[in-house]
Design a protein around this motif. Structure first.
Motif, mmCIF file in Angstrom:
data_model
loop_
_atom_site.group_PDB
_atom_site.id
_atom_site.type_symbol
_atom_site.label_atom_id
_atom_site.label_comp_id
_atom_site.label_asym_id
_atom_site.label_seq_id
_atom_site.Cartn_x
_atom_site.Cartn_y
_atom_site.Cartn_z
ATOM 1 N N ALA A 100 -43.247 -28.227 -15.087
ATOM 2 C CA ALA A 100 -42.475 -27.739 -16.233
ATOM 3 C C ALA A 100 -41.131 -28.446 -16.316
ATOM 4 N N SER A 147 -47.657 -26.523 -22.282
ATOM 5 C CA SER A 147 -46.441 -26.226 -21.527
ATOM 6 C C SER A 147 -45.630 -25.131 -22.207
ATOM 7 N N THR A 196 -49.810 -22.015 -25.918
ATOM 8 C CA THR A 196 -49.316 -22.302 -24.566
ATOM 9 C C THR A 196 -49.022 -21.049 -23.746
#
Length: 369
Positions: A100, A147, A196
């Protein structure tokens, strides 16, 4: 906060013999293992990525003129692709936190590349256009890697676009299509949130739409616009909270946010109607509408949605005190106003106790077979 309440409830149920201790531990472990669960380490990694992005930008900017043009382009492209590849490798190894952070660095590097290339080649356009291109690149990264962190970056960039429009003179000095891009960006963020699984980022989208509508009212203040805000808010709230509504299951999947923000918008709309009202009678009528909306929100969503419940209580109490001040304060004086206010607060407390009791009974009926 939710994890602490969950653990406390599990201990209570284990103590009552309603839940085996082993099952409670397994459920807590399952909750802690979810990707969407808040973890301070991941948040700190993302913050570190943002700080590193700023340091890289400042370092490049300080030595920008000393670098050959080709080296600048190669360096920017290398940063963008390098962080993307690092994120992909880290995801493959199962290190979600570092992945991330790397993807956030990639998204920020893409924005830096837009700014630096535009400066280097003197490309036409303003800051708002650059942010739109930045959002497009960040969206591609968020979708490609699923993400949640980059989805949050997209939400922040949508806010940056909105604030950039305001800083350039407000909506009155820009073309109409740019104005309508703000809610379009909010919808885009909501779509990214669903893809996501970035649940917390949806608040950025809801707040963006709310702020956009409030600013539209400020720019075009009128009784008709206030009525549109009030009507739109109440329709959206009923669609999200009314039993039997076809949109209610979709709203419940998104958590408490759709009902809360639509309820808040309805209260804002009716409060603005009260502000626009001409004369005491119209003002009292609009205030009565605020009270009805507050009670409606508590009745429809108060049992399942604590945010709606407390906002409804606050709106109901505040509106009652305001009406008492406007209608009775001038006639009775300060001491009389405090007397009436005390009686009203006591009445509110009695009403809240009754409502809380009914909500508790509703919960028990939903749980019991």
């Amino acid at each position: 906060m939710y994890r602490g309440r969950l653990e406390k409830d599990f201990k209570h149920w284990v103590g009552m013999g309603l839940l085996p201790e082993a099952s409670a531990r397994q459920m807590l472990a399952e909750y802690d293992g979810r990707e969407s669960t808040f973890r301070a380490g991941r948040v700190l990694l993302v913050l570190a990525a943002l700080l590193l992005s700023a340091s890289v930008l400042l370092l490049v900017a300080a030595n920008w003129e000393a670098l050959p043009r080709l080296a600048r382009l190669i360096g920017i492209v290398a940063l963008i692709w390098g962080f993307h590849l690092a994120g992909a490798l880290l995801l493959r190894r199962g290190n979600g936190g570092l992945a991330a952070a790397a993807l956030v660095l990639a998204a920020m590097s893409f924005g830096a590349g837009i700014a630096l290339v535009g400066q280097m080649y003197h490309l036409s356009g303003d800051a708002a256009d650059a942010i739109l291109l930045w959002i497009a690149g960040a969206c591609v990264t968020a979708l490609a890697f699923r993400s949640a962190a980059v989805t949050t970056v997209c939400g922040g960039l949508a806010w940056a676009y909105f604030l950039t429009l305001l800083s350039e003179g407000g909506f009155g000095d820009i073309v109409e299509w740019q104005t309508w891009l703000v809610p379009a960006l909010a919808i885009l963020v909501v779509i990214l949130v669903r893809v996501t699984d970035a649940g917390r980022a949806r608040h950025l989208a809801y707040l963006l739409v709310t702020g956009w509508l409030i600013w539209l009212y400020i720019e075009n203040s009128s009784l008709g616009f206030a009525g549109t805000l009030a009507g739109g808010g109440i329709v959206a709230f009923l669609a999200a909270a009314m039993p039997g509504s076809p949109l209610r299951p979709i709203a419940l999947e998104a958590g408490s946010a759709p009902a809360f923000y639509s309820f808040a918008l309805a209260l804002i709309g009716f409060s603005v109607l009260q502000f626009e009202a001409d004369g005491l009678t119209s003002e009292v009528a609009a205030g009565a509408a605020v009270l009805i909306v507050a009670l409606l929100g508590i009745a429809l969503a108060g049992a399942q949605n604590g945010a709606v419940r407390y906002l409804g209580y606050a709106a109901f109490a505040g509106e009652l005190l305001y009406l008492a001040f406007e209608t009775l304060g001038s006639m009775l004086g300060t001491s009389g106003f405090f007397l009436i206010s005390g009686l009203l607060v006591a009445a509110i407390a009695w009403l809240v106790i009754r409502i809380e009791g009914r909500l508790m009974r509703t919960r028990r009926e939903e749980v019991s077979p």
